[in-house]
Design a protein around this motif. Structure first.
Motif, PDB file in Angstrom:
ATOM      1  N   SER A  42      28.534  19.852 -62.532  1.00 54.69           N
ATOM      2  CA  SER A  42      27.850  19.825 -63.819  1.00 54.69           C
ATOM      3  C   SER A  42      28.676  19.028 -64.840  1.00 54.69           C
ATOM      4  O   SER A  42      28.141  18.169 -65.559  1.00 54.69           O
ATOM      5  N   ASN A  43      29.977  19.279 -64.897  1.00 47.90           N
ATOM      6  CA  ASN A  43      30.854  18.511 -65.795  1.00 47.90           C
ATOM      7  C   ASN A  43      30.852  17.025 -65.440  1.00 47.90           C
ATOM      8  O   ASN A  43      30.818  16.164 -66.316  1.00 47.90           O
ATOM      9  N   ALA A  44      30.896  16.731 -64.138  1.00 47.17           N
ATOM     10  CA  ALA A  44      30.940  15.335 -63.694  1.00 47.17           C
ATOM     11  C   ALA A  44      29.652  14.620 -64.097  1.00 47.17           C
ATOM     12  O   ALA A  44      29.672  13.467 -64.547  1.00 47.17           O
ATOM     13  N   SER A  45      28.545  15.320 -63.960  1.00 48.24           N
ATOM     14  CA  SER A  45      27.260  14.723 -64.316  1.00 48.24           C
ATOM     15  C   SER A  45      27.182  14.475 -65.823  1.00 48.24           C
ATOM     16  O   SER A  45      26.725  13.423 -66.282  1.00 48.24           O
ATOM     17  N   GLY A  87      32.408   8.765 -64.363  1.00 43.31           N
ATOM     18  CA  GLY A  87      31.906   8.998 -65.724  1.00 43.31           C
ATOM     19  C   GLY A  87      32.895   8.550 -66.778  1.00 43.31           C
ATOM     20  O   GLY A  87      33.773   7.722 -66.507  1.00 43.31           O
ATOM     21  N   ILE A  88      32.790   9.162 -67.943  1.00 41.06           N
ATOM     22  CA  ILE A  88      33.520   8.677 -69.123  1.00 41.06           C
ATOM     23  C   ILE A  88      35.041   8.876 -69.055  1.00 41.06           C
ATOM     24  O   ILE A  88      35.799   8.185 -69.719  1.00 41.06           O
ATOM     25  N   GLY A  89      35.497   9.844 -68.240  1.00 36.83           N
ATOM     26  CA  GLY A  89      36.929  10.083 -68.125  1.00 36.83           C
ATOM     27  C   GLY A  89      37.525  10.769 -69.340  1.00 36.83           C
ATOM     28  O   GLY A  89      36.823  11.019 -70.326  1.00 36.83           O
ATOM     29  N   ASN A  98      40.848  19.561 -73.728  1.00 39.55           N
ATOM     30  CA  ASN A  98      39.704  20.095 -72.979  1.00 39.55           C
ATOM     31  C   ASN A  98      40.121  21.069 -71.894  1.00 39.55           C
ATOM     32  O   ASN A  98      39.404  22.015 -71.590  1.00 39.55           O
ATOM     33  N   LEU A  99      41.275  20.801 -71.280  1.00 45.60           N
ATOM     34  CA  LEU A  99      41.674  21.640 -70.155  1.00 45.60           C
ATOM     35  C   LEU A  99      42.847  22.553 -70.479  1.00 45.60           C
ATOM     36  O   LEU A  99      43.465  23.132 -69.592  1.00 45.60           O
ATOM     37  N   GLY A 100      43.149  22.690 -71.767  1.00 46.69           N
ATOM     38  CA  GLY A 100      44.258  23.563 -72.139  1.00 46.69           C
ATOM     39  C   GLY A 100      43.838  24.578 -73.187  1.00 46.69           C
ATOM     40  O   GLY A 100      44.503  25.568 -73.425  1.00 46.69           O
ATOM     41  N   GLY A 129      28.702  29.468 -69.047  1.00 48.06           N
ATOM     42  CA  GLY A 129      29.320  28.912 -67.854  1.00 48.06           C
ATOM     43  C   GLY A 129      30.811  28.856 -68.105  1.00 48.06           C
ATOM     44  O   GLY A 129      31.248  28.486 -69.181  1.00 48.06           O
ATOM     45  N   VAL A 130      31.622  29.235 -67.135  1.00 51.06           N
ATOM     46  CA  VAL A 130      33.062  29.240 -67.372  1.00 51.06           C
ATOM     47  C   VAL A 130      33.668  27.876 -67.143  1.00 51.06           C
ATOM     48  O   VAL A 130      34.817  27.634 -67.436  1.00 51.06           O
ATOM     49  N   GLY A 131      32.864  26.968 -66.591  1.00 46.86           N
ATOM     50  CA  GLY A 131      33.284  25.581 -66.536  1.00 46.86           C
ATOM     51  C   GLY A 131      34.471  25.320 -65.631  1.00 46.86           C
ATOM     52  O   GLY A 131      34.680  25.978 -64.616  1.00 46.86           O
ATOM     53  N   GLY A 176      37.006   7.106 -64.757  1.00 48.99           N
ATOM     54  CA  GLY A 176      36.427   8.292 -64.135  1.00 48.99           C
ATOM     55  C   GLY A 176      37.457   9.377 -63.920  1.00 48.99           C
ATOM     56  O   GLY A 176      38.584   9.294 -64.425  1.00 48.99           O
ATOM     57  N   THR A 177      37.063  10.395 -63.181  1.00 46.77           N
ATOM     58  CA  THR A 177      37.912  11.575 -63.014  1.00 46.77           C
ATOM     59  C   THR A 177      37.937  12.034 -61.556  1.00 46.77           C
ATOM     60  O   THR A 177      36.907  12.016 -60.882  1.00 46.77           O
ATOM     61  N   THR A 178      39.118  12.400 -61.092  1.00 48.53           N
ATOM     62  CA  THR A 178      39.272  12.970 -59.752  1.00 48.53           C
ATOM     63  C   THR A 178      39.896  14.351 -59.892  1.00 48.53           C
ATOM     64  O   THR A 178      40.937  14.491 -60.543  1.00 48.53           O
ATOM     65  N   GLY A 251      21.978  25.141 -69.854  1.00 50.92           N
ATOM     66  CA  GLY A 251      22.209  26.210 -70.815  1.00 50.92           C
ATOM     67  C   GLY A 251      23.603  26.783 -70.742  1.00 50.92           C
ATOM     68  O   GLY A 251      23.929  27.689 -71.488  1.00 50.92           O
ATOM     69  N   HIS A 252      24.436  26.290 -69.841  1.00 48.79           N
ATOM     70  CA  HIS A 252      25.752  26.894 -69.597  1.00 48.79           C
ATOM     71  C   HIS A 252      25.572  28.394 -69.441  1.00 48.79           C
ATOM     72  O   HIS A 252      26.297  29.185 -70.048  1.00 48.79           O
ATOM     73  N   ALA A 253      24.564  28.787 -68.708  1.00 50.76           N
ATOM     74  CA  ALA A 253      24.210  30.204 -68.669  1.00 50.76           C
ATOM     75  C   ALA A 253      24.224  30.741 -67.254  1.00 50.76           C
ATOM     76  O   ALA A 253      24.156  29.990 -66.287  1.00 50.76           O
TER      77      ALA A 253
HETATM   78  P1  ADP Z   1      32.244  22.904 -70.858  1.00 42.44           P
HETATM   79  O1  ADP Z   1      31.798  21.990 -69.780  1.00 42.44           O
HETATM   80  O2  ADP Z   1      31.484  24.174 -70.916  1.00 42.44           O
HETATM   81  O3  ADP Z   1      32.411  22.249 -72.192  1.00 42.44           O
HETATM   82  P2  ADP Z   1      34.681  22.972 -69.353  1.00 42.44           P
HETATM   83  O4  ADP Z   1      35.863  23.883 -69.439  1.00 42.44           O
HETATM   84  O5  ADP Z   1      33.997  22.921 -68.046  1.00 42.44           O
HETATM   85  O6  ADP Z   1      33.718  23.433 -70.496  1.00 42.44           O
HETATM   86  O7  ADP Z   1      35.112  21.538 -69.744  1.00 42.44           O
HETATM   87  C1  ADP Z   1      35.742  21.292 -70.955  1.00 42.44           C
HETATM   88  C2  ADP Z   1      35.569  19.854 -71.364  1.00 42.44           C
HETATM   89  O8  ADP Z   1      36.342  19.012 -70.515  1.00 42.44           O
HETATM   90  C3  ADP Z   1      34.155  19.322 -71.231  1.00 42.44           C
HETATM   91  O9  ADP Z   1      33.389  19.654 -72.371  1.00 42.44           O
HETATM   92  C4  ADP Z   1      34.411  17.835 -71.122  1.00 42.44           C
HETATM   93  O10 ADP Z   1      34.598  17.267 -72.405  1.00 42.44           O
HETATM   94  C5  ADP Z   1      35.716  17.765 -70.375  1.00 42.44           C
HETATM   95  N1  ADP Z   1      35.503  17.516 -68.942  1.00 42.44           N
HETATM   96  C6  ADP Z   1      35.463  18.402 -67.938  1.00 42.44           C
HETATM   97  N2  ADP Z   1      35.248  17.799 -66.755  1.00 42.44           N
HETATM   98  C7  ADP Z   1      35.150  16.489 -67.020  1.00 42.44           C
HETATM   99  C8  ADP Z   1      34.930  15.290 -66.208  1.00 42.44           C
HETATM  100  N3  ADP Z   1      34.738  15.379 -64.906  1.00 42.44           N
HETATM  101  N4  ADP Z   1      34.912  14.114 -66.855  1.00 42.44           N
HETATM  102  C9  ADP Z   1      35.091  14.029 -68.201  1.00 42.44           C
HETATM  103  N5  ADP Z   1      35.298  15.080 -68.995  1.00 42.44           N
HETATM  104  C10 ADP Z   1      35.332  16.293 -68.424  1.00 42.44           C
END
Ligand code: ADP
Length: 629
Positions: A42-45, A87-89, A98-100, A129-131, A176-178, A251-253
């Motif tokens: 979902s994040n990648a999309s 994607g946008i990276g 975003n990840l901290g 969604g816990v993402g 992009g992102t790996t 919906g992140h639901a």
């Molecule tokens: P959410 O998707 O609900 O915002 P996440 O914890 O899953 O929460 O992700 C946090 C943020 O990190 C996203 O909003 C997005 O900005 C960024 N992110 C996560 N995965 C990716 C990815 N594959 N490529 C680019 N940005 C990403």
């Protein structure tokens, strides 16, 4: 955030709330761990959608937005599962933020409230969604390498999910992102191609970007999902499960939708709407920004989300997608304002949702009550914000009343109004149980009159603009004008309208004298049966509850003196009245009694006492005197 720099690599602490969330992840709040893959896809999309849109508005990015694709690749030898997207990276700063931390507004505060009890929390966490962090359910270490569109360097992010993470410079050939997950012991399931195929098909079929499985290093990528926008497919080709999964994604639901609306509007404005009404209340419903989270697409290209012009604030609980055929692709934020196309779509959506709600309300009152319980307080905002929909919204509104344990519509209320009753009676307060015991209701109850119990803060606002329903004025029973004389008594136990007013005239005069400016007036009550006294607002003064509410919200409101009503049928009042009439001695003692009556009425009303010490002293004096009798 503490940082210790070692050459280009830096180690940092997670935000405290992330730490808690990760703790929950590791102790696996979900019975179905497989959702981690859905969250990452979902994040990648989303990242691909963002780059596609970025390239439309920024020519410099155009070259990078090509053939979007997400791949999923297991490696049995290394025991890793790797997800890539073009994607946008993320830049270095974005990786850290975003990840901290938990960026989405309100989420951190929400996580703060979690109890730590996995069972209880999983229900709550299910609301969003816990993402990304869900990767730690299956991985003991996660590495992210990302290169942001428009940048030439890449960065890595790595963590074992235990309090800290590291960021450093890294290599990545293209934007992009790996994400590489080093799987925990016992999590080999996520290395099996057939299992991965099945998860992608189940959860990500609706994703409009191809998701390809690469079984092993030599294998050709194999696209697993349908990879076409779900909302663009004909309704009869979409299963309920697919709709539900799409709802989880947009919906992140985690709940299933209470209602799904999917339609194509044709005519002078063409668009497709796929909207969901959640079955549970999102935790951020009452945040002051009142933002919606609808996603706006133009001809299948994602533009942005949360466009205020697309949806009235009182429908902000809706989730889903609107895809317009008429808006330009290079739509900028500025162009969204005052846009006639958006305005028409907004009207169309609003009407469509209201029709759906009306149909549901007509068809299944019980199911509709679930909806109203969750979102009624939000929908009622429309009663004063959206004059055009006021009448239709009044039909959709449901209320608690003194007569019924269920939800009652205004039509039902009016139909069973007492003979000669001309107004719709209301009472507002903070909580249902306390409201039901209000002395102001005694007379109404005795006469069989029904009163609407309003407990949402928003009720105070719409009741001051919506003054009537089908010609019947709304009247608060805490106002002096809401007299009962028009309602014919249902039984003989009720207050007697013919009670001679003059009977306690001496007492009234004495109380008035003692209280002076502290009250606006002292009157005989026809609304009380059991209580001795109560406070009411004068006809044109602010309602008592509204005044309290505004003060709680830090607004300066002048304290309007209230009318103190005395119940001439109450034995204590009768005795006080008799003693006043008996001679001048009692009139002296009246001062304490008068203040005690007023303070009593204030307490019952839920007001705070302006002078609690004086109250206690008077009370002690009176108790002492009576103990000696
Ligand atoms: P959410 O998707 O609900 O915002 P996440 O914890 O899953 O929460 O992700 C946090 C943020 O990190 C996203 O909003 C997005 O900005 C960024 N992110 C996560 N995965 C990716 C990815 N594959 N490529 C680019 N940005 C990403």
């Amino acid at each position: 955030m503490n940082a210790t720099a070692e050459s280009s690599s830096e180690s940092m602490d997670f935000q405290a709330e992330v730490g808690r969330l990760l703790d929950l992840m590791v102790h696996s709040v979900y019975s179905e761990k497989e959702v981690f893959l859905r969250e990452l896809i979902s994040n990648a999309s989303d990242a691909c959608d963002k780059l596609r849109y970025g390239a439309l508005t920024d020519a410099a990015l155009a070259g990078e937005a090509t053939d979007f694709r997400i791949t999923v690749q297991p490696d049995k030898d290394a025991r890793t599962l790797t997800l890539t997207d073009n994607g946008i990276g993320m830049s270095r700063t974005e990786l850290v933020e975003n990840l901290g931390t938990i960026a989405r507004s309100g989420t951190a505060a929400f996580v703060e409230q979690l109890s730590g009890d996995a069972k209880q929390d999983s229900g709550l966490i299910g609301q969003f969604g816990v993402g990304f962090y869900s990767a730690f359910m299956v991985a003991e270490r996660v590495t992210v390498v990302s290169r942001k569109a428009g940048e030439t360097v890449a960065h890595s992010w790595e963590s074992d999910g235990r309090g800290r993470f590291t960021v450093a410079l890294a290599e990545r050939e293209a934007t992009g992102t790996t994400i590489t997950m080093h799987l925990r012991e016992g999590e080999d399931e996520w290395l099996e191609p057939h299992r991965l195929r099945q998860i992608i098909k189940t959860y990500s079929d609706h994703i409009a970007i191809p998701v390809a499985l690469i079984e092993d290093a030599e294998a050709e990528p194999e696209t697993v999902n349908a990879a076409s926008a779900l909302w663009a497919r004909p309704r009869n080709e979409i299963t309920e499960e697919q709709y539900n999964e799409f709802y989880h994604h947009v919906g992140h639901a985690m709940d299933d939708p209470w209602a799904t609306l999917h339609w194509r509007a044709e005519g002078n404005i063409e668009y497709t709407g796929l909207l969901f009404i959640p079955s549970s209340k999102p935790f951020d419903l009452f945040q002051p920004e009142r933002k919606n989270s609808l996603k706006l697409y133009v001809r299948r290209v994602y533009i942005t989300e949360g466009v205020e012009e697309l949806l009235p604030g009182w429908l902000r609980f809706l989730r889903g997608v609107v895809d317009s055929e008429d808006l330009p692709l290079n739509l900028s934020r500025e162009m969204l304002q005052n846009n006639p196309v958006l305005r028409q779509i907004r009207n169309g959506l609003t009407r469509r949702v209201m029709n759906e709600l009306q149909q549901k309300a007509d068809k299944d009152a019980e199911a509709y009550a679930d909806f109203w319980e969750n979102f009624g307080p939000v929908v009622k905002e429309g009663l004063y914000e959206d004059a055009a929909h006021k009448d239709a919204l009044l039909k959709l509104a449901r209320f608690r009343t003194t007569k019924d344990d269920g939800w009652v519509s205004l039509a039902q209320y009016v139909e069973r109004m007492a003979e000669n009753q001309t107004a719709i009676y209301t009472i507002a307060g903070d909580d249902l149980a306390a409201l039901k015991r209000s002395p102001q209701l005694e007379g109404f109850r005795a006469k069989g009159g029904e009163v609407l119990l309003l407990t949402d803060p928003v009720d105070e606002f719409w009741t001051s603009t919506v003054q009537e329903y089908e010609g019947k004025p709304l009247k608060s029973v805490t106002r002096a004008g809401a007299d009962l004389s028009g309602i014919k008594a249902a039984d003989t136990d009720g207050p007697k309208d013919q009670e001679p007013e003059g009977a306690i005239g001496g007492l009234i005069a004495a109380v008035k004298l003692a209280l002076g400016e502290a009250v606006k007036d002292v009157r005989v009550s026809d609304r009380l049966t059991d209580s001795a006294c109560c406070l009411v607002a004068d006809e044109n003064d602010m309602d008592l509850h509204l005044e309290r509410l505004m003060r709680q919200h830090g607004q300066k409101v002048d304290k309007a003196p209230r009318i103190l009503e005395l119940n001439p049928r109450h034995s204590m009042i009768k005795r006080l009245s008799d003693s006043v009439d008996a001679g001048p001695d009692a009139v002296d003692r009246m001062e304490d009694y008068a203040w005690l009556l007023l303070d009593q009425a204030r307490i019952v009303e839920g007001e705070s006492l302006p002078d609690p010490v004086a109250f206690a002293q008077r009370m002690a004096k009176v108790m002492e005197a009576s103990a000696g009798e």
